[in-house]
Design a protein around this motif. Structure first.
Motif, short mmCIF file in Angstrom:
data_model
loop_
_atom_site.label_atom_id
_atom_site.label_comp_id
_atom_site.label_asym_id
_atom_site.label_seq_id
_atom_site.Cartn_x
_atom_site.Cartn_y
_atom_site.Cartn_z
N LYS A 42 0.83 -1.17 0.00
CA LYS A 42 -0.03 -0.01 0.05
C LYS A 42 0.97 1.10 -0.20
O LYS A 42 1.55 1.42 0.88
CB LYS A 42 -0.77 -0.10 1.31
CG LYS A 42 -1.95 1.11 1.18
CD LYS A 42 -2.79 1.00 2.44
CE LYS A 42 -4.17 1.86 2.28
NZ LYS A 42 -5.08 1.55 3.46
N GLN A 85 -9.91 -0.28 -3.54
CA GLN A 85 -9.73 0.79 -4.36
C GLN A 85 -10.62 1.93 -4.15
O GLN A 85 -11.63 1.67 -3.44
CB GLN A 85 -10.06 0.29 -6.01
CG GLN A 85 -8.92 -0.77 -6.40
CD GLN A 85 -9.28 -0.94 -7.99
OE1 GLN A 85 -8.38 -1.36 -8.60
NE2 GLN A 85 -10.58 -0.88 -8.55
N TYR A 92 -6.00 3.04 -7.07
CA TYR A 92 -5.95 1.47 -7.62
C TYR A 92 -5.05 0.58 -7.35
O TYR A 92 -3.98 0.73 -7.06
CB TYR A 92 -6.27 1.88 -9.02
CG TYR A 92 -7.16 2.76 -9.69
CD1 TYR A 92 -8.52 2.36 -9.76
CD2 TYR A 92 -6.82 3.97 -10.05
CE1 TYR A 92 -9.50 3.45 -10.32
CE2 TYR A 92 -7.56 5.09 -10.32
CZ TYR A 92 -9.00 4.74 -10.55
OH TYR A 92 -9.96 5.62 -11.04
N TRP A 93 -5.52 -0.93 -7.42
CA TRP A 93 -4.58 -1.91 -7.66
C TRP A 93 -3.90 -2.09 -8.78
O TRP A 93 -4.58 -2.24 -9.76
CB TRP A 93 -5.35 -3.17 -6.97
CG TRP A 93 -5.53 -3.43 -5.70
CD1 TRP A 93 -6.80 -3.25 -4.94
CD2 TRP A 93 -4.71 -3.64 -4.88
NE1 TRP A 93 -6.62 -3.49 -3.67
CE2 TRP A 93 -5.47 -3.91 -3.33
CE3 TRP A 93 -3.07 -3.80 -4.71
CZ2 TRP A 93 -4.67 -4.02 -2.20
CZ3 TRP A 93 -2.65 -4.18 -3.52
CH2 TRP A 93 -3.34 -4.18 -2.31
N LEU A 121 -1.45 -0.63 -4.19
CA LEU A 121 -2.49 0.12 -3.82
C LEU A 121 -2.11 1.41 -3.72
O LEU A 121 -1.46 1.60 -2.73
CB LEU A 121 -3.56 -0.46 -3.08
CG LEU A 121 -4.68 0.17 -2.48
CD1 LEU A 121 -5.49 0.17 -3.84
CD2 LEU A 121 -5.20 -0.30 -1.18
#
Length: 126
Positions: A42, A85, A92-93, A121
């Motif tokens: 992340k 997301q 977004y991933w 992410l």
């Protein structure tokens, strides 16, 4: 007659006639599975890392779903283990395989032994 057959079979085994067959069989079994390392991030923080054993010709999605709870639609990943997301914030991933951006959806990308998949992410700046 049975004693002669058993003797010949034993002799052939000693001479190694059956050894190549056994080696081929063992080798064929070991190539049916692959190991792929997945890393979830992340932004720059690592959330998780796992090595997943998959069948040959598995996809990125197959391995991801084997290791985590995944929400996807049409091969596009929208949540992994509750990390979602956010379309309004453009978060977004995305994923790479062996450090390279992939131009197909996760359900279409086939994996190979020792591949390294990274899902990230983060905010899309495009």
């Amino acid at each position: 007659m049975k004693k002669i057959t058993a003797f010949l079979l034993s002799l052939l085994m000693l001479l190694g006639v059956f050894a190549p067959v056994t080696a081929t069989t063992v080798q064929a079994k070991s190539t049916k599975n692959i190991k792929v390392t997945y890393t979830l991030k992340k932004n720059k923080k690592q959330l998780a890392k796992k090595t997943i054993t998959l069948k040959k010709n598995a996809t990125v999605t197959d391995g991801l779903k084997k290791g985590w709870k995944v929400t996807d639609k049409g091969g596009f990943i929208s949540a992994i283990d509750g990390h979602k997301q956010n379309n309004k914030k453009k978060i977004y991933w995305t994923f790479t395989v062996n450090g390279k951006q992939v131009n197909v959806s996760a359900d279409k990308k086939k994996l190979h032994n020792k591949d390294k998949v990274v899902f990230k992410l983060s905010k899309y700046n495009g």
